[in-house]
Scaffold this active site. Structure first.
Site: not given
Ligand code: F7E
Length: 335
Positions: A12-14, A128, A130, A152, A181
């Site tokens: 993976g990335q990390d 995380s 999260e 998650y 993130n």
């Molecule tokens: O979303 C919003 C979405 O999928 C970031 C993972 O590495 O960091 C990551 O989790 C934000 C969220 O990452 C879209 O709703 C809007 O609020 O890039 P993400 P995540 O969910 O924050 C944490 C620290 C981890 O541990 C996880 O493994 O962006 N958002 N529109 C969207 N997100 C996605 N993916 N796609 C969209 O279209």
């Protein structure tokens, strides 16, 4: 004698950045990989292709205890970095059961095997931000209560508690990183950062016309993965095991990310980004902002990439790689 490290999730990335870092420090680096990955190296081992000859890869699955036990029984590891997980939050709403199985049982198997076979091996768990979910305070520190908002996030809280419990119950050297993130040009296309930078590049190159997005107002504290893996290593070099928040200490909206990324290629995001409710999550983590002063003080950890530099680097690499994406990048960008 060189120290021996085991990285789960090395593809993976990390995992790929951490493997590079440990090799540079003179470690003997081992990785746990799924058998299917070994059968499809061009795609699944692409992030470690440039260092693969210097790694020892062990086929195994996080789904069963004997599989993990076998790998850990073979080598006297000094350090174990447990990064493997189903890490896409949106996917965890589609199949919470498999996310829980992999993320909770997988962590438990690794800890249990280390307890049986190598109680002196130091252990890092990829916690995380999260876990903070519906935040109880801002900024978030090591003492902020958890309130996860997705399967998650719940699975990561369980992994965090398991790690702490092995430390407290058996005196093992177990650390939790609470990483906010962190992104890079090696990020998967389904995550918001890479979805934005890869699509901005494809729009600029005339390969597609628009970018369908979810919640543009979500705020994240984004850093560079290359900086964050260095904190993982530092945690295992301390005299005592502990838990640390790793973050930049600044928060930006998804909208700002779009604005910067499209700006890098001379476009106005408002002409291309469309909001599509399919990308909204059933429960959202609206704002995250980390306070990493403990890590900066005790680990002497310091990030070297700014948020702007991160976005710029990702867009630049995507401009070079976009012509070679083919269907795969396009499909993944639609998630
Ligand atoms: O979303 C919003 C979405 O999928 C970031 C993972 O590495 O960091 C990551 O989790 C934000 C969220 O990452 C879209 O709703 C809007 O609020 O890039 P993400 P995540 O969910 O924050 C944490 C620290 C981890 O541990 C996880 O493994 O962006 N958002 N529109 C969207 N997100 C996605 N993916 N796609 C969209 O279209």
């Amino acid at each position: 004698m060189a120290k021996k490290a085991l990285i789960t999730g090395i593809t993976g990335q990390d995992g790929s950045y951490l493997a590079e870092h440990l090799l540079n420090l003179g470690y003997e680096v081992h990785g746990l990989v799924r058998r299917v990955a070994l059968e499809d190296p061009q795609r699944r081992l692409r992030r470690i292709g440039h260092i693969i000859d210097n790694l020892v890869l062990h086929p195994a699955t996080l789904e069963t205890y004997p599989s993990i036990f076998n790998v850990i029984s073979r080598v006297p590891f000094d350090e174990c970095y447990h990064l493997a997980a189903q890490s896409f939050v949106a996917e965890s709403f589609n199949d919470g059961f498999s996310t829980m199985n992999t993320n909770i049982n997988g962590t438990h198997y690794v800890l249990a095997a280390l307890y049986e076979l190598r109680r002196d091996c130091k252990f890092y768990f990829a916690g995380s931000s999260e876990m903070f979910g519906k935040v109880h305070e801002t900024p978030q520190t090591e003492n902020t209560p958890f309130h996860p908002r997705s399967p998650y996030g719940i699975s990561k809280v369980a992994g965090f508690d398991l790690t702490r419990n092995y430390r407290e119950a058996y005196g093992m050297f177990c650390c939790n990183g609470i990483l906010f993130n962190h992104e890079s040009p090696r990020r998967g296309y389904e995550f918001v950062s890479r979805k934005i930078t890869s699509t901005a590049a494809r729009i600029k190159l005339g390969m597609t016309e628009e970018l369908a997005m979810g919640n543009l107002d979500a705020q994240r504290d984004w850093g560079h993965a290359d900086d964050y893996v260095k904190a993982m290593h530092l945690m295992l070099q301390q005299p005592e095991p502990d838990d640390y928040v790793i973050s930049m200490g600044e928060t930006h909206t998804v909208r700002e990310f779009c604005e910067l990324a499209f700006g890098e290629v001379g476009l106005d995001y408002r002409d291309y980004v469309k909001v599509d409710e399919r990308f909204y999550r059933p429960a959202e983590v609206q704002v995250l902002l980390g306070d990493s002063s403990k890590a900066r003080r005790q680990l002497k950890w310091q990030p070297t990439h700014s948020f702007r530099d991160l976005v710029k680097e990702m867009v630049q690499i995507d401009m070079e790689e976009a012509p070679h994406y083919g269907r795969r990048g396009e499909d993944q960008g639609k998630r």
